[in-house]
Scaffold this active site. Structure first.
Site, PDB file in Angstrom:
ATOM      1  N   TYR A 145       0.825  -1.208   0.000  1.00 40.74           N
ATOM      2  CA  TYR A 145       0.000   0.000   0.000  1.00 40.74           C
ATOM      3  C   TYR A 145       0.855   1.252   0.000  1.00 40.74           C
ATOM      4  CZ  TYR A 145      -4.285  -2.607   0.781  1.00 40.74           C
ATOM      5  OH  TYR A 145      -5.364  -3.433   0.620  1.00 40.74           O
TER       6      TYR A 145
ATOM      7  N   GLY B  60       4.609   1.267  -0.689  1.00 41.91           N
ATOM      8  CA  GLY B  60       5.631   1.240  -1.739  1.00 41.91           C
ATOM      9  C   GLY B  60       5.060   1.507  -3.124  1.00 41.91           C
TER      10      GLY B  60
ATOM     11  N   VAL C  54       8.918  -2.528   3.292  1.00 43.10           N
ATOM     12  CA  VAL C  54       8.316  -3.826   3.634  1.00 43.10           C
ATOM     13  C   VAL C  54       7.447  -3.678   4.879  1.00 43.10           C
ATOM     14  CG1 VAL C  54      10.127  -5.185   2.555  1.00 43.10           C
ATOM     15  CG2 VAL C  54      10.365  -4.509   4.945  1.00 43.10           C
ATOM     16  N   ASN C  55       6.629  -4.656   5.116  1.00 43.40           N
ATOM     17  CA  ASN C  55       5.706  -4.547   6.250  1.00 43.40           C
ATOM     18  C   ASN C  55       6.412  -4.803   7.592  1.00 43.40           C
ATOM     19  OD1 ASN C  55       5.895  -6.953   4.826  1.00 43.40           O
ATOM     20  ND2 ASN C  55       4.132  -7.834   5.845  1.00 43.40           N
TER      21      ASN C  55
ATOM     22  N   LEU D 145       0.937   9.188   4.029  1.00 45.44           N
ATOM     23  CA  LEU D 145      -0.273   9.076   3.206  1.00 45.44           C
ATOM     24  C   LEU D 145      -1.350   8.279   3.935  1.00 45.44           C
ATOM     25  CD1 LEU D 145      -0.692   6.005   1.834  1.00 45.44           C
ATOM     26  CD2 LEU D 145       1.251   6.735   0.506  1.00 45.44           C
TER      27      LEU D 145
ATOM     28  N   LYS E 192       6.965  10.162  13.151  1.00 44.95           N
ATOM     29  CA  LYS E 192       5.948   9.352  12.479  1.00 44.95           C
ATOM     30  C   LYS E 192       5.064   8.643  13.520  1.00 44.95           C
ATOM     31  CE  LYS E 192       3.733   6.718   9.695  1.00 44.95           C
ATOM     32  NZ  LYS E 192       3.015   6.866   8.488  1.00 44.95           N
TER      33      LYS E 192
ATOM     34  N   ARG F  87      -7.460  26.344  17.837  1.00 43.09           N
ATOM     35  CA  ARG F  87      -6.405  25.601  18.529  1.00 43.09           C
ATOM     36  C   ARG F  87      -6.691  24.107  18.492  1.00 43.09           C
ATOM     37  NH1 ARG F  87      -6.961  28.467  24.147  1.00 43.09           N
ATOM     38  NH2 ARG F  87      -9.093  28.016  23.494  1.00 43.09           N
TER      39      ARG F  87
ATOM     40  N   GLY G 153     -14.554   3.232  15.963  1.00 42.65           N
ATOM     41  CA  GLY G 153     -13.164   3.097  16.395  1.00 42.65           C
ATOM     42  C   GLY G 153     -12.249   3.090  15.189  1.00 42.65           C
TER      43      GLY G 153
ATOM     44  N   CYS H 184      -1.888   1.088  10.667  1.00 42.31           N
ATOM     45  CA  CYS H 184      -0.877   1.898  11.351  1.00 42.31           C
ATOM     46  C   CYS H 184      -1.196   2.295  12.780  1.00 42.31           C
ATOM     47  CB  CYS H 184      -0.631   3.165  10.549  1.00 42.31           C
ATOM     48  SG  CYS H 184       0.322   2.826   9.081  1.00 42.31           S
TER      49      CYS H 184
HETATM   50  C1  UDX Z   1       3.519  -0.126   5.006  1.00 42.77           C
HETATM   51  C2  UDX Z   1       4.766   0.154   5.795  1.00 42.77           C
HETATM   52  O1  UDX Z   1       5.855  -0.385   5.180  1.00 42.77           O
HETATM   53  C3  UDX Z   1       4.558  -0.201   7.210  1.00 42.77           C
HETATM   54  O2  UDX Z   1       5.662   0.020   7.996  1.00 42.77           O
HETATM   55  C4  UDX Z   1       3.481   0.699   7.628  1.00 42.77           C
HETATM   56  O3  UDX Z   1       3.363   0.777   8.987  1.00 42.77           O
HETATM   57  C5  UDX Z   1       2.223   0.225   6.972  1.00 42.77           C
HETATM   58  O4  UDX Z   1       2.381   0.402   5.657  1.00 42.77           O
HETATM   59  P1  UDX Z   1       2.294  -1.671   3.537  1.00 42.77           P
HETATM   60  O5  UDX Z   1       2.830  -1.123   2.269  1.00 42.77           O
HETATM   61  O6  UDX Z   1       0.928  -1.275   3.946  1.00 42.77           O
HETATM   62  O7  UDX Z   1       3.300  -1.362   4.701  1.00 42.77           O
HETATM   63  O8  UDX Z   1       2.473  -3.224   3.668  1.00 42.77           O
HETATM   64  P2  UDX Z   1       2.100  -4.336   2.684  1.00 42.77           P
HETATM   65  O9  UDX Z   1       0.974  -3.913   1.820  1.00 42.77           O
HETATM   66  O10 UDX Z   1       2.030  -5.570   3.503  1.00 42.77           O
HETATM   67  O11 UDX Z   1       3.388  -4.409   1.731  1.00 42.77           O
HETATM   68  C6  UDX Z   1       4.626  -4.855   2.076  1.00 42.77           C
HETATM   69  C7  UDX Z   1       5.185  -5.684   0.910  1.00 42.77           C
HETATM   70  O12 UDX Z   1       6.534  -6.027   1.165  1.00 42.77           O
HETATM   71  C8  UDX Z   1       4.436  -6.982   0.645  1.00 42.77           C
HETATM   72  O13 UDX Z   1       3.952  -6.997  -0.661  1.00 42.77           O
HETATM   73  C9  UDX Z   1       5.509  -8.066   0.857  1.00 42.77           C
HETATM   74  O14 UDX Z   1       5.384  -9.168  -0.025  1.00 42.77           O
HETATM   75  C10 UDX Z   1       6.786  -7.292   0.610  1.00 42.77           C
HETATM   76  N1  UDX Z   1       7.971  -7.882   1.210  1.00 42.77           N
HETATM   77  C11 UDX Z   1       8.001  -8.169   2.521  1.00 42.77           C
HETATM   78  C12 UDX Z   1       9.095  -8.110   0.429  1.00 42.77           C
HETATM   79  O15 UDX Z   1       9.090  -7.881  -0.761  1.00 42.77           O
HETATM   80  N2  UDX Z   1      10.224  -8.596   1.026  1.00 42.77           N
HETATM   81  C13 UDX Z   1      10.279  -8.915   2.327  1.00 42.77           C
HETATM   82  O16 UDX Z   1      11.328  -9.367   2.825  1.00 42.77           O
HETATM   83  C14 UDX Z   1       9.126  -8.693   3.104  1.00 42.77           C
HETATM   84  C1  UDX Z   2      -3.235   6.841   8.840  1.00 45.62           C
HETATM   85  C2  UDX Z   2      -2.683   8.270   8.875  1.00 45.62           C
HETATM   86  O1  UDX Z   2      -3.739   9.193   8.618  1.00 45.62           O
HETATM   87  C3  UDX Z   2      -1.575   8.429   7.867  1.00 45.62           C
HETATM   88  O2  UDX Z   2      -1.006   9.720   7.955  1.00 45.62           O
HETATM   89  C4  UDX Z   2      -0.520   7.375   8.138  1.00 45.62           C
HETATM   90  O3  UDX Z   2       0.525   7.448   7.180  1.00 45.62           O
HETATM   91  C5  UDX Z   2      -1.122   6.000   8.114  1.00 45.62           C
HETATM   92  O4  UDX Z   2      -2.193   5.922   9.057  1.00 45.62           O
HETATM   93  P1  UDX Z   2      -4.933   5.507   7.336  1.00 45.62           P
HETATM   94  O5  UDX Z   2      -4.783   4.409   8.339  1.00 45.62           O
HETATM   95  O6  UDX Z   2      -4.841   5.179   5.902  1.00 45.62           O
HETATM   96  O7  UDX Z   2      -3.847   6.636   7.607  1.00 45.62           O
HETATM   97  O8  UDX Z   2      -6.358   6.164   7.532  1.00 45.62           O
HETATM   98  P2  UDX Z   2      -7.010   7.384   8.313  1.00 45.62           P
HETATM   99  O9  UDX Z   2      -7.787   8.167   7.347  1.00 45.62           O
HETATM  100  O10 UDX Z   2      -6.056   8.098   9.163  1.00 45.62           O
HETATM  101  O11 UDX Z   2      -8.080   6.624   9.217  1.00 45.62           O
HETATM  102  C6  UDX Z   2      -7.689   5.694  10.221  1.00 45.62           C
HETATM  103  C7  UDX Z   2      -8.908   5.185  10.937  1.00 45.62           C
HETATM  104  O12 UDX Z   2      -9.485   6.200  11.742  1.00 45.62           O
HETATM  105  C8  UDX Z   2     -10.037   4.700  10.029  1.00 45.62           C
HETATM  106  O13 UDX Z   2     -10.592   3.512  10.554  1.00 45.62           O
HETATM  107  C9  UDX Z   2     -11.035   5.835  10.053  1.00 45.62           C
HETATM  108  O14 UDX Z   2     -12.337   5.431   9.791  1.00 45.62           O
HETATM  109  C10 UDX Z   2     -10.866   6.323  11.476  1.00 45.62           C
HETATM  110  N1  UDX Z   2     -11.268   7.720  11.676  1.00 45.62           N
HETATM  111  C11 UDX Z   2     -10.589   8.732  11.070  1.00 45.62           C
HETATM  112  C12 UDX Z   2     -12.324   8.026  12.540  1.00 45.62           C
HETATM  113  O15 UDX Z   2     -12.951   7.113  13.125  1.00 45.62           O
HETATM  114  N2  UDX Z   2     -12.655   9.332  12.756  1.00 45.62           N
HETATM  115  C13 UDX Z   2     -11.993  10.359  12.155  1.00 45.62           C
HETATM  116  O16 UDX Z   2     -12.347  11.517  12.409  1.00 45.62           O
HETATM  117  C14 UDX Z   2     -10.922  10.050  11.282  1.00 45.62           C
END
Ligand code: UDX
Ligand code: UDX
Length: 473
Positions: free
Chosen positions: A15, A17, A93-94, A173, A226, A266, A277, A282
């Site tokens: 998601y 990369g 990577v994850n 993002l 972060k 503020r 929730g 993340c």
């Molecule tokens: C990301 C961030 O990297 C993570 O730290 C953050 O907190 C959440 O988002 P994301 O891109 O969402 O992770 O993870 P995922 O969709 O699971 O993708 C990671 C990819 O890395 C997978 O496709 C997996 O196959 C790949 N991978 C993992 C490798 O290619 N090599 C490895 O050794 C391990």
């Molecule tokens: C989050 C951070 O926003 C992003 O900056 C970081 O890089 C990755 O984690 P994401 O998890 O994709 O992004 O979604 P986000 O839009 O932040 O929502 C997270 C969760 O909170 C969702 O389940 C959403 O429904 C919930 N949410 C968000 C609420 O319940 N209320 C709100 O007002 C906002």
């Protein structure tokens, strides 16, 4: 601003990369970008001629990938060659929460980061800038550096000796808005020690991000920022959800309260939406990470403070499932409940930590029969999330209690149900026609709107009892 970087390799086509590299390739046509992953099926999906089959659903991503793929954006499983050719390697990577061993349930599992760093150490040629993109515990760069330093000075083939520089460049993002978030970020954070490498990465972002939005810090501040950003965002959600419960008890309306407090500049108006929730890959992971770090440094009160944000979130989810059971005369055994939305938020097919998982599991445990509709999430994903396979038919005897299936329209899910529970704020749920849906249900029928998205007065006019999160009237 220009950059000396000509070739980029990104390890991890997930998601983060995938979309990040697509936007870099789009904005920097002079740079060749290769995204590598161990998972062949995922790479094949990124290379699919049909852009609607990309493994990540993000509005606008197909257009960007369509523009660059084959030109300067490539998806491959040939990890070693891509690393060898790269001036800069992103680690994307994850890093899931550890499930066993020291720190289980809290600390991040860094085995894939370590494996990737070892692969970079082995395959890199000449000088390579290594960028941590994954969210990592503070001081992970120390580990990455130690692994890379062990290979420093080695010569691969006829090339120049290996050397490395490590940067932290966390991604902010949000899913569902990845492309606009990447194209016009509030800020880009670059942490590092070596100014030439920081300049090289800043030069890449500088192709489209105004320079005042590119922040430079030391490595540890960048890693910690972060985690802190996610912890603060999640904390706002737990705060408003705690107030939602109080609103329901006191006759206040959380939407009015959120509007009133959000008008204070503020406090600000964003991230004040009460709901079922927070979910997503993340928030919970990063807070638990913070809790673990605090514990490690002996800051137990700080750890407890942040732990309470996660605890309140789980409580809110259980509160909603309990409330559904209570309103349905104290039992849902054998009752059909329509679940609208399974993704952790709208505009994504991602279900990681989705509130729907815990809430549906509670209801299944109570013996409910769930008819689930989500426009982007399919059977296989739901079955792996719930840990129970789908049933063929909710009306048969053996599926009477604690079973579920998916439906292809909201109306199909709602038919014969005692209640509808909205768990994801898909825009289409705002315009559901309750006059048409309500008569399909078994009476007395309920609408539980955990996302405050349905047309409440239309549902009430159609004869439904309505509960809306945080509404006490
Ligand atoms: C990301 C961030 O990297 C993570 O730290 C953050 O907190 C959440 O988002 P994301 O891109 O969402 O992770 O993870 P995922 O969709 O699971 O993708 C990671 C990819 O890395 C997978 O496709 C997996 O196959 C790949 N991978 C993992 C490798 O290619 N090599 C490895 O050794 C391990
Ligand atoms: C989050 C951070 O926003 C992003 O900056 C970081 O890089 C990755 O984690 P994401 O998890 O994709 O992004 O979604 P986000 O839009 O932040 O929502 C997270 C969760 O909170 C969702 O389940 C959403 O429904 C919930 N949410 C968000 C609420 O319940 N209320 C709100 O007002 C906002």
């Amino acid at each position: 601003m220009t950059s000396s970087v000509r070739t980029i390799c990104c390890i991890g086509a997930g998601y983060v990369g995938g979309p990040t590299m697509a936007v870099i390739a789009d904005r920097c046509p002079q740079i060749q970008v290769t995204v590598v992953d161990l998972n062949q099926a995922r790479i094949d999906a990124w290379n699919d001629a049909d852009l609607s089959k990309l493994p990540v659903y993000e509005p606008g991503l197909d257009v960007v990938v369509g523009r660059c793929r084959g030109r300067n954006l490539h998806f491959s499983t040939a990890v070693e060659g891509a690393i060898a050719a790269a001036d800069m390697v992103f680690l994307s990577v994850n890093t899931p929460t550890k499930t066993k061993g020291v720190g289980a349930g809290q600390a991040s599992d860094l085995r894939w980061i370590e494996a990737s760093a070892r692969q970079v150490a082995a395959c890199a040629q000449g000088h390579t800038i290594v960028v941590e993109k994954s969210t990592l515990p503070v001081r992970t760069a120390q580990t990455v550096k130690a692994i890379l330093n062990a290979a420093q000075g080695e010569v691969a083939g006829v090339g120049t000796p290996k050397s490395f520089s490590v940067l932290s460049n966390p991604e902010f993002l949000a899913e569902g808005t990845a492309i606009p978030d990447l194209e016009s970020p509030d800020r880009v954070l670059i942490g590092g020690e070596d100014s030439a490498s920081i300049d090289a990465l800043a030069g890449i972002y500088g192709q489209w991000v105004p320079s005042e939005r590119i922040l430079r810090t030391n490595l540890w501040s960048s890693e910690l920022s972060k985690l802190t950003a996610n912890a603060f965002l999640a904390q706002r959600i737990s705060s408003i959800n705690s107030i939602a419960a109080l609103c329901e008890s006191t006759g206040a309306d959380v939407q009015e309260v959120a509007h009133a407090i959000g008008a204070d500049s503020r406090i600000g108006s964003k991230f004040l939406k009460a709901g079922p929730g927070f979910g997503g890959s993340c928030f919970q992971k990063d807070i638990l990470n913070l809790v673990y770090l605090c514990g490690h440094y002996g800051l137990h009160e700080v750890a407890a403070y942040w732990q309470s944000v996660v605890d309140l979130n789980a409580w809110q989810q259980h509160r909603i499932s309990r409330l559904v059971v209570e309103r349905l005369f104290g039992t849902v055994t054998g009752k059909r409940i329509a679940i609208l939305g399974f993704a952790f938020k709208a505009d994504t097919n991602d279900t990681r930590e989705a509130p729907a998982i815990r809430i549906c599991q509670d209801l299944l445990e109570e013996g409910a029969r769930l008819a689930i509709y989500d426009p982007k999430v399919g059977d296989d994903q739901i079955s792996s999330d719930l840990g129970v396979p789908a049933t063929q038919d909710l009306t048969t005897q053996q599926s009477a209690e604690g079973s579920w299936l998916t439906c292809s329209t909201p109306a199909e899910a709602v038919k014969h149900s005692d209640a509808v529970l909205i768990l994801t704020e898909w825009a289409s749920f705002a315009s559901l026609d309750w006059k048409q849906l309500a008569p399909l249900m078994r009476q007395p029928a309920w609408l539980f709107d955990a996302r405050s998205i349905a047309d409440r007065s239309a549902a009430e006019a159609a004869g439904l009892h309505v509960w809306r999160v945080g509404c006490g009237s």
